[in-house]
Design a protein around this motif. Structure first.
Motif, mmCIF file in Angstrom:
data_model
loop_
_atom_site.group_PDB
_atom_site.id
_atom_site.type_symbol
_atom_site.label_atom_id
_atom_site.label_comp_id
_atom_site.label_asym_id
_atom_site.label_seq_id
_atom_site.Cartn_x
_atom_site.Cartn_y
_atom_site.Cartn_z
ATOM 1 N N GLY A 69 0.772 -1.281 0.077
ATOM 2 C CA GLY A 69 0.076 -0.084 -0.107
ATOM 3 C C GLY A 69 0.793 1.334 0.090
ATOM 4 N N LYS A 70 0.470 2.372 -0.593
ATOM 5 C CA LYS A 70 1.276 3.556 -0.571
ATOM 6 C C LYS A 70 0.293 4.659 -0.366
ATOM 7 N N TYR A 71 0.310 5.429 0.613
ATOM 8 C CA TYR A 71 -0.366 6.833 0.899
ATOM 9 C C TYR A 71 0.371 7.821 0.814
ATOM 10 N N THR A 72 -0.033 8.762 -0.148
ATOM 11 C CA THR A 72 0.771 10.023 -0.443
ATOM 12 C C THR A 72 0.047 11.436 -0.715
ATOM 13 N N SER A 73 0.522 12.254 -0.598
ATOM 14 C CA SER A 73 -0.277 13.562 -0.761
ATOM 15 C C SER A 73 0.595 14.660 -1.149
ATOM 16 N N PRO A 74 0.153 15.711 -1.880
ATOM 17 C CA PRO A 74 -1.177 15.746 -2.548
ATOM 18 C C PRO A 74 -1.082 15.076 -3.865
ATOM 19 N N ALA A 75 -2.391 14.695 -4.113
ATOM 20 C CA ALA A 75 -2.712 13.978 -5.641
ATOM 21 C C ALA A 75 -2.297 15.249 -6.829
ATOM 22 N N VAL A 76 -1.695 14.831 -7.828
ATOM 23 C CA VAL A 76 -1.415 15.799 -8.964
ATOM 24 C C VAL A 76 -2.459 15.681 -10.290
ATOM 25 N N PHE A 77 -3.051 14.628 -10.485
ATOM 26 C CA PHE A 77 -3.702 14.561 -11.760
ATOM 27 C C PHE A 77 -5.183 13.746 -11.399
ATOM 28 N N ALA A 78 -5.343 12.994 -10.385
ATOM 29 C CA ALA A 78 -6.899 12.324 -9.775
ATOM 30 C C ALA A 78 -6.377 12.251 -8.194
ATOM 31 N N TYR A 79 -7.350 12.694 -7.569
ATOM 32 C CA TYR A 79 -7.512 12.451 -6.315
ATOM 33 C C TYR A 79 -7.149 10.869 -5.583
ATOM 34 N N GLU A 80 -7.504 10.013 -6.233
ATOM 35 C CA GLU A 80 -7.513 8.878 -6.137
ATOM 36 C C GLU A 80 -5.976 8.162 -6.093
ATOM 37 N N GLU A 81 -5.139 9.028 -6.598
ATOM 38 C CA GLU A 81 -3.618 8.620 -6.562
ATOM 39 C C GLU A 81 -3.130 8.489 -5.176
ATOM 40 N N ARG A 82 -3.820 9.151 -4.243
ATOM 41 C CA ARG A 82 -3.245 9.171 -3.043
ATOM 42 C C ARG A 82 -3.324 7.716 -2.535
ATOM 43 N N TYR A 83 -4.205 7.095 -2.792
ATOM 44 C CA TYR A 83 -4.348 5.398 -2.152
ATOM 45 C C TYR A 83 -4.154 4.596 -2.982
ATOM 46 N N CYS A 84 -2.697 3.805 -3.116
ATOM 47 C CA CYS A 84 -2.565 3.111 -4.274
ATOM 48 C C CYS A 84 -2.110 1.588 -3.324
ATOM 49 N N VAL A 85 -2.465 0.500 -4.248
ATOM 50 C CA VAL A 85 -2.019 -0.917 -3.685
ATOM 51 C C VAL A 85 -1.369 -1.241 -5.021
ATOM 52 N N ASN A 86 -0.023 -1.848 -5.040
ATOM 53 C CA ASN A 86 0.712 -2.186 -6.029
ATOM 54 C C ASN A 86 0.627 -1.308 -7.092
ATOM 55 N N ASN A 87 0.578 0.021 -6.972
ATOM 56 C CA ASN A 87 0.702 1.140 -7.985
ATOM 57 C C ASN A 87 -0.771 1.059 -8.681
ATOM 58 N N ARG A 88 -1.755 0.686 -8.185
ATOM 59 C CA ARG A 88 -3.115 1.023 -8.748
ATOM 60 C C ARG A 88 -4.062 1.593 -7.881
ATOM 61 N N SER A 89 -4.376 2.594 -8.221
ATOM 62 C CA SER A 89 -5.275 3.548 -7.450
ATOM 63 C C SER A 89 -6.418 2.999 -6.896
ATOM 64 N N ILE A 90 -7.178 3.393 -5.819
ATOM 65 C CA ILE A 90 -8.475 3.023 -5.303
ATOM 66 C C ILE A 90 -9.224 3.427 -6.190
ATOM 67 N N SER A 91 -10.413 2.666 -6.632
ATOM 68 C CA SER A 91 -11.588 2.958 -7.570
ATOM 69 C C SER A 91 -12.454 3.911 -6.756
ATOM 70 N N LYS A 92 -13.063 4.867 -7.599
ATOM 71 C CA LYS A 92 -13.866 5.891 -7.221
ATOM 72 C C LYS A 92 -15.000 5.143 -6.105
ATOM 73 N N ALA A 93 -15.521 4.287 -6.625
ATOM 74 C CA ALA A 93 -16.677 3.593 -5.762
ATOM 75 C C ALA A 93 -16.322 3.034 -4.443
ATOM 76 N N MET A 94 -15.028 2.154 -4.457
ATOM 77 C CA MET A 94 -14.383 1.993 -3.313
ATOM 78 C C MET A 94 -14.101 2.984 -2.405
ATOM 79 N N PHE A 95 -13.429 4.115 -2.743
ATOM 80 C CA PHE A 95 -13.337 5.293 -1.898
ATOM 81 C C PHE A 95 -14.562 5.709 -1.264
ATOM 82 N N ALA A 96 -15.608 5.633 -2.141
ATOM 83 C CA ALA A 96 -16.849 6.326 -1.729
ATOM 84 C C ALA A 96 -17.458 5.521 -0.438
#
Length: 442
Positions: A69-96
Motif C-alpha cells: 500500500g502507498k499513501y501520499t499527498s497531495p494528488a496531482v492528476f486524480a485524487y485517487e492517486e493518494r491511495y495505491c495498492v501495487n501502484n493501482r489507485s483506489i476506485s471511486k466506488a471503493m473510496f466512496a
C-alpha cells in the motif's frame, strides 16, 4: 455516500483547517477498529522528495513480491492517486464506500462534543481501512507536513523510518528554525524501528542521529561520496551508488539521485529486517517508478514541463535543472503559489532564468497567492511578467510567447498542476485538431 458526493464532503471538512495533534485521529481510528495495528509501515518524512522516495520504495517491494500500500499527498492528476495498492489507485466506488464509513465515525465524534476530525485525519483513516481490507504486507506511508504531531504518526508497527531532505517549510506549524523543524519530523522514529536518512545539513543529521540513539534504533545514512558517474537527461538519470552500478531511473532532475540513493539504503535496511528483496527487484523497481509533477514532461514542441517546486530548497534545485538542461533555449514560466510559502525565495531562485513569466491564482484554494500579487513580486527580479485571469489563459499566453524550441515550465504549487495539464491538452487539441501525444517521464 455516492462517488460524485465525495469531493463536496472533503471540500466541506477542509474548511475546518489543520489541527496538529494525535487525540482526534486516535479516537477516530479507535472507533474504526484500529486498522493500523494490523499493518506494517515504512514511514517517510521530510520536506522535499517524500513522494518520489515513497514511490521508489513501494515499487521495489512490489517487484520483490510483496503487496504494497502507498499513501501520499497531495494528488496531482486524480485524487485517487493518494491511495495505491501495487501502484493501482483506489476506485471511486471503493473510496466512496470507505469514506462513508469514516464520515459516520467522524460525525459521531462531533455529536459527542469531541470536534470533527480534520480532512487529513479523515483521509488518513480511509487509507488505514483500505490497506487493511486489501491485505497489504507493507504500507509506505508519507507524512503530511510534520512528524511528531502528524496524523500518520499514530502508527506503532513501523519497520523503517525514512528521512528525505529536510529544509524550511510549514514554519507556522513546525517552528521557525531548521532545528525545530527537524525535531518535529524526527518524532516519527519509534523504538526498535530502523532509521534511514538521506543527505542532510549537519544540524539535521545530528538531531536524527540523537533521536535514533534515544530509541535504540539501528540507522543507515546515504553516503554522498558513494554517488558517482551521474548522467542526467531531461527524461531520466543513470548513476552508480557504491557497488550498485548503472542505476537507471526515469525520474528526471538531478536531485532524484539523492532520492534513489535513499531508496537503496532503505532496501538494505529492510533486508536487515528480514525482507527478501533480490537485486533484480531493486533495479527494476527503480527503473519503472514514475512520479507525476516532478520535472514531468507533459508535451513537446514546445516542451512543457510541470514541477512541484513549492519551497526555497525545491526551487533552488529546479533552477539548477533549468540551467543545466536548457542553455540557449527560450524559457517561459507559468507560476502559481500559495501565500504561506517562501514566495520571495522561490522567485529569487528561479526568475532570472526565464525570458517571460505568466502568473496565475491557484484555483479553489483559500491559501492562494493572487496572480497580481505574485506578478508584483516577480517584477522585482524579472520585468517580463504578466498576470493571467485563469490557468487556461496562462497556457494560451505561454504558447503564444513560445516557438517550437521553447520550454514552458509550470511550478510553484502541486495543487494546480493537474488542471494545468488538462488545459495544455485542451489548448493543443483545439489548435492542432488532435490530441497532443504527450508522455510523462515522472
Amino acid at each position: 455516500m455516492k462517488p460524485n458526493e465525495t469531493g463536496e464532503y472533503l471540500e466541506k471538512i477542509a474548511k475546518l483547517g489543520s489541527r496538529p495533534g494525535l487525540e482526534s485521529i486516535r479516537e477516530l481510528l479507535e472507533r474504526l477498529g484500529n486498522p493500523q495495528n494490523d499493518l506494517r509501515f515504512i514511514h517517510v518524512a521530510g520536506t522535499n522528495g517524500k513522494g518520489s522516495t515513497a514511490g521508489l520504495i513501494g515499487t521495489v517491494l512490489q517487484y520483490a513480491g510483496y503487496r504494497v500500500g502507498k499513501y501520499t499527498s497531495p494528488a496531482v492528476f486524480a485524487y485517487e492517486e493518494r491511495y495505491c495498492v501495487n501502484n493501482r489507485s483506489i476506485s471511486k466506488a471503493m473510496f466512496a464506500r470507505i469514506l462513508t464509513e469514516v464520515a459516520e465515525a467522524a460525525e459521531a465524534m462531533e455529536q459527542n462534543g469531541m470536534g470533527h476530525p480534520t480532512v487529513f485525519e479523515v483521509e488518513t483513516a480511509v487509507a488505514m481501512l483500505y490497506f487493511r481490507q486489501q491485505g497489504c504486507d507493507y504500507v509506505v506511508l508519507e507524512c503530511g507536513m510534520g512528524g511528531a504531531l502528524d496524523a500518520t504518526n499514530l502508527i506503532t508497527t513501523t519497520v523503517a523510518c525514512v528521512f528525505t531532505s529536510i529544509s524550511m517549510d510549514h514554519m507556522q506549524y513546525l517552528g521557525d528554525t531548521l532545528a525545530a523543524i527537524a525535531t518535529q519530523k524526527a518524532g516519527i522514529v519509534k523504538p526498535g524501528s530502523y532509521v534511514v536518512c538521506g543527505i542532510q545539513q549537519d544540524e539535521v543529521r545530528d538531531i536524527i542521529e540523537k533521536r535514533a540513539r534515544e530509541c535504540s534504533c539501528r540507522s543507515r545514512f546515504v553516503d554522498a561520496a558513494a554517488i558517482s558517474g551521474v548522467r542526467c537527461r531531461p527524461d531520466g538519470i543513470t548513476f552508480r551508488y557504491g557497488t550498485w552500478k548503472d542505476l537507471n531511473t526515469q525520474l528526471a532532475g538531478e536531485y532524484q539521485v539523492e532520492n534513489v540513493s535513499l531508496a537503496v539504503e532503505t532496501i538494505l535496511a529492510l533486508r536487515e529486517c528480514g525482507l527478501e528483496i533480490p537485486n533484480r527487484a531493486v533495479y527494476r523497481g527503480i527503473a519503472e517508478t514514475s512520479w507525476p509533477g516532478r520535472f514531468t514532461t507533459i508535451a513537446k514542441n514546445p516542451l512543457v514541463i510541470i514541477d512541484g517546486a513549492h519551497n526555497a530548497d525545491a526551487a533552488q534545485k529546479l533552477g539548477k535543472q533549468i540551467a543545466n538542461h536548457f542553455t540557449n533555449r527560450r524559457i517561459i514560466y507559468i507560476m502559481g503559489m500559495l501565500k504561506d510559502k517562501e514566495a520571495d525565495r522561490i522567485v529569487s531562485a528561479t526568475c532570472a532564468l526565464a525570458d517571460c513569466i505568466v502568473t496565475v491564482t491557484t484555483p479553489n484554494n483559500p491559501r492562494a497567492l493572487h496572480a497580481l500579487d505574485l506578478a508584483r513580486l516577480v517584477r522585482e527580479y524579472n520585468p517580463n511578467v504578466t498576470a493571467a485571469d485563469s490557468i487556461e489563459e496562462a497556457v494560451e499566453m505561454a504558447h503564444l510567447l513560445s516557438d517550437s524550441k521553447s520550454v514552458i515550465i509550470a511550478f510553484g504549487s502541486l495543487s494546480y498542476l493537474g488542471q494545468l495539464k488538462n488545459a495544455v491538452e485542451a489548448y493543443r487539441e483545439k489548435n492542432s485538431g488532435r490530441k497532443s501525444g504527450s508522455k510523462s517521464h515522472g
